[in-house]
Design an enzyme around this catalytic site. Structure first.
Site, PDB file in Angstrom:
ATOM      1  N   GLU A 193     -26.749  44.796  48.468  1.00 42.25           N
ATOM      2  CA  GLU A 193     -26.954  45.649  49.631  1.00 42.25           C
ATOM      3  C   GLU A 193     -25.961  46.804  49.669  1.00 42.25           C
ATOM      4  OE1 GLU A 193     -27.025  41.928  52.287  1.00 42.25           O
ATOM      5  OE2 GLU A 193     -28.317  43.348  53.339  1.00 42.25           O
ATOM      6  N   ALA A 232     -15.990  41.471  55.858  1.00 39.73           N
ATOM      7  CA  ALA A 232     -16.525  42.801  56.125  1.00 39.73           C
ATOM      8  C   ALA A 232     -15.394  43.780  56.456  1.00 39.73           C
ATOM      9  CB  ALA A 232     -17.523  42.746  57.274  1.00 39.73           C
ATOM     10  N   ARG A 284      -8.427  40.061  56.804  1.00 38.68           N
ATOM     11  CA  ARG A 284      -7.322  40.799  57.416  1.00 38.68           C
ATOM     12  C   ARG A 284      -6.948  40.132  58.729  1.00 38.68           C
ATOM     13  NH1 ARG A 284      -5.098  45.514  56.355  1.00 38.68           N
ATOM     14  NH2 ARG A 284      -6.833  46.210  55.033  1.00 38.68           N
TER      15      ARG A 284
END
Length: 344
Positions: A221, A280, A318
């Site tokens: 994607e 993400a 993160r």
């Protein structure tokens, strides 16, 4: 004495008005062709060795078809069809996998990749860019840029439209080969020279460059850049940027192991082992400082991301409170230290 070749292919292509090749289509390229085939075509082509692109006449194509009728029926049938064409024909013979010297040679190596005969980083593509002319890819095929304006005018005067889809060195792969068992939502985003493995789905925003691809099955994607090879069962999330580097002397490959997930707008600059997850929005370069956590979330070490290259079962994330990049693993602190020392 029998002769062996790295590759052999018969093609039909497009030349500009100066007789320079713009592109070549090879319907049935061969990797490591049988020596009997090579020995049969050598005298007919006047081939004496090395890497050569030999222009052939339509009569010569007929002679080759007759010579290969029983030995290589598929190649014979192709040559029979080529002999019926009025387009320029070429026989390209590569004695070895060496730096490229002509446009037909460059197109042959791109075909080998997209036909799944060679995997990314499996052959030399040194010197490819100067040999791929920048052309207009149109509704009438490849057009030399210096001839485009006149061709557009000619079409208009006939009440027609010469549509220009792109201006680039690379055409889209599906104009040359559609590999079996794939789904491609937007074919314009897959360049010739991409390796799209069986079972791969490329979604609308997916992009696969030349000398890159997927082993399959998996879903793309995001972006798969030159030199990147994605393993089975991996998912590259929307907008991700998996960065590889192609340089003149050779390729630096960034591989993605099996069962990986790279989230939306995420990217990597290191190879991933199997079953890795990059959350993400997280981009990891080789020099990124990473806080390493064990299976109990204890801090084990602070390392550069390159030290974790190729290791399995890692989660990169993160920390939302301090902004630090963390890597979580299912290993104990002792196991993790042993793995790091073994890697270094």
């Amino acid at each position: 004495m029998s002769t062996t070749l790295y590759s052999l292919a018969f093609g039909v292509g497009t030349q500009n008005r100066q007789g320079q090749w713009l592109e070549v289509f090879y319907a049935l390229p061969l990797h490591a062709p049988a020596s009997e085939l090579v020995d049969t075509v050598k005298p007919l082509l006047g081939y004496e060795g090395g890497n050569q692109a030999i222009a052939i006449t339509h009569q010569k194509a007929t002679e080759l078809a007759q010579a290969l009728r029983t030995l290589e029926p598929a190649q014979s049938a192709l040559l029979t069809r080529l002999a019926e064409s009025q387009r320029p024909l070429v026989a390209t013979l590569l004695a070895e996998d060496a730096a490229l010297t002509s446009t037909p040679e460059a197109y042959l190596k791109l075909h080998l990749l997209s036909h799944r005969l060679v995997k990314p980083h499996g052959q030399s593509l040194a010197g490819i860019f100067p040999l791929l002319p920048n052309v207009a890819w149109t509704s009438e095929g490849a057009v030399d840029l210096s001839e485009l304006a006149e061709r557009q005018l000619e079409a208009r005067l006939k009440g027609q439209l010469l549509e220009v889809f792109s201006v680039d060195k690379f055409p889209k792969m599906t104009d040359y080969v559609v590999p079996s068992g794939v789904r491609i939502a937007d074919s314009a985003r897959i360049r010739l020279g991409a390796y799209i493995g069986e079972g791969t789905t490329v979604m609308h925003e997916g992009f696969v460059n030349f000398n890159a691809g997927t082993e399959g099955p998996g879903m793309i994607e995001g972006r798969v850049s030159a030199g990147v090879f994605v393993g089975n069962g991996s998912d590259l999330g929307g907008g991700c940027s998996t960065m590889g580097t192609l340089s003149g002397g050779g390729n630096i490959v960034i591989s993605v192991g099996e069962g990986c997930l790279i989230g939306a707008n995420a990217g990597i600059g290191i190879p991933l082992g199997d079953r890795n997850v990059v959350e993400a929005g997280l981009y990891i370069t080789a020099g990124t400082k990473v806080t390493l956590l064990d299976d109990q979330n204890n801090v084990v070490n602070v390392v550069k991301a390159r030290d974790l290259a190729g290791q399995t079962d890692l989660l990169f994330r993160r920390n939302s409170q301090n902004g630090m990049v963390e890597c979580k693993t299912n290993k104990t602190a002792t196991e993790l230290n042993e793995a790091l020392h073994a890697h270094n």
